[in-house]
Design a protein around this motif. Structure first.
Motif, short mmCIF file in Angstrom:
data_model
loop_
_atom_site.label_atom_id
_atom_site.label_comp_id
_atom_site.label_asym_id
_atom_site.label_seq_id
_atom_site.Cartn_x
_atom_site.Cartn_y
_atom_site.Cartn_z
N MET A 31 -8.01 -11.98 -14.12
CA MET A 31 -6.34 -11.42 -14.66
C MET A 31 -5.85 -12.65 -15.36
N ASN A 32 -4.79 -11.77 -16.12
CA ASN A 32 -3.89 -13.21 -16.57
C ASN A 32 -2.43 -12.40 -16.28
N ILE A 33 -1.79 -13.17 -15.50
CA ILE A 33 -0.47 -12.83 -14.25
C ILE A 33 0.33 -12.67 -15.93
N ALA A 34 0.38 -13.71 -17.15
CA ALA A 34 1.33 -13.97 -17.79
C ALA A 34 1.01 -12.36 -18.46
N LYS A 35 0.10 -11.68 -18.65
CA LYS A 35 -0.35 -10.42 -19.40
C LYS A 35 0.47 -9.32 -18.61
N HIS A 36 0.39 -9.39 -18.05
CA HIS A 36 0.47 -8.47 -16.87
C HIS A 36 2.22 -8.94 -16.41
N MET A 37 3.17 -9.84 -17.15
CA MET A 37 4.36 -9.53 -16.29
C MET A 37 5.50 -8.73 -16.54
N GLU A 38 5.50 -7.85 -17.66
CA GLU A 38 6.66 -6.88 -17.96
C GLU A 38 5.72 -5.75 -16.45
N SER A 39 4.92 -5.81 -16.32
CA SER A 39 4.74 -4.39 -15.05
C SER A 39 5.25 -5.31 -13.72
N ILE A 40 5.23 -6.07 -13.63
CA ILE A 40 5.34 -7.45 -12.59
C ILE A 40 7.03 -6.88 -11.97
N PHE A 41 7.40 -7.58 -13.30
CA PHE A 41 9.27 -7.48 -13.11
C PHE A 41 9.70 -5.86 -13.82
N LEU A 42 9.21 -5.11 -13.58
CA LEU A 42 9.41 -3.69 -13.74
C LEU A 42 8.74 -2.75 -12.03
N ALA A 43 7.94 -4.26 -10.87
CA ALA A 43 7.38 -2.99 -10.29
C ALA A 43 8.93 -4.15 -9.08
N ALA A 44 8.88 -5.35 -9.37
CA ALA A 44 10.11 -5.77 -8.70
C ALA A 44 11.55 -5.28 -8.73
N ALA A 45 11.95 -4.89 -10.12
CA ALA A 45 13.30 -4.26 -10.25
C ALA A 45 13.30 -2.89 -9.24
N VAL A 46 12.20 -1.67 -9.44
CA VAL A 46 11.71 -1.00 -8.41
C VAL A 46 12.27 -1.01 -6.62
N ILE A 47 11.54 -1.92 -6.07
CA ILE A 47 11.41 -1.81 -5.19
C ILE A 47 13.19 -2.63 -4.58
N ALA A 48 14.11 -3.99 -5.90
CA ALA A 48 14.96 -4.04 -5.71
C ALA A 48 16.22 -2.68 -5.51
N GLY A 49 15.61 -1.83 -6.57
CA GLY A 49 16.65 -1.06 -6.16
C GLY A 49 16.56 0.03 -5.31
N ALA A 50 15.16 0.59 -5.01
CA ALA A 50 14.71 1.30 -3.62
C ALA A 50 15.22 0.89 -2.49
N THR A 51 15.74 -0.93 -2.48
CA THR A 51 16.48 -1.92 -1.16
C THR A 51 17.18 -1.15 -0.93
N SER A 52 18.29 -1.85 -2.41
CA SER A 52 19.51 -1.37 -1.90
C SER A 52 20.06 0.36 -1.76
N LEU A 53 19.30 1.26 -2.24
CA LEU A 53 19.87 2.15 -1.89
C LEU A 53 19.44 1.94 -0.40
N ALA A 54 18.11 1.83 0.09
CA ALA A 54 18.06 2.61 1.38
C ALA A 54 19.19 1.39 2.41
N SER A 55 19.90 0.71 1.70
CA SER A 55 20.58 0.17 2.95
C SER A 55 22.46 0.16 2.62
N ALA A 56 22.03 1.00 1.37
CA ALA A 56 23.45 1.32 0.95
C ALA A 56 23.62 2.73 1.88
N ALA A 57 22.11 3.53 2.05
CA ALA A 57 22.27 4.28 3.13
C ALA A 57 22.70 4.65 4.82
#
Length: 68
Positions: free
Chosen positions: A1-27
């Motif tokens: 499994m090549n990490i460089a090949k899946h870097m876009e999906s890793i970035f999107l997953a990290a962005a979704v987790i960060a967004g969900a965390t900010s919404l959870a703490s804002a509530a």
């Protein structure tokens, strides 16, 4: 499994987790605001002596300052 090949999906997953965390703490801000608005009891002592700090020291000369 090549990490460089899946870097876009890793970035999107990290962005979704960060967004969900900010919404959870804002509530939670409403609960914090309610807890802070609780009545606070204060006791005032009118005849207490005020603490005084006296600093007795000589000032350094220019030569002593240069030595530091």
């Amino acid at each position: 499994m090549n990490i460089a090949k899946h870097m876009e999906s890793i970035f999107l997953a990290a962005a979704v987790i960060a967004g969900a965390t900010s919404l959870a703490s804002a509530a939670d801000a409403d609960a914090t605001r309610l807890a802070m608005s609780a009545p606070v009891t204060q006791m005032v002592v009118h005849h207490a002596k005020m603490p005084v700090v006296v600093v007795a020291a000589k000032r350094l000369s220019a030569a002593e300052k240069a030595a530091l």
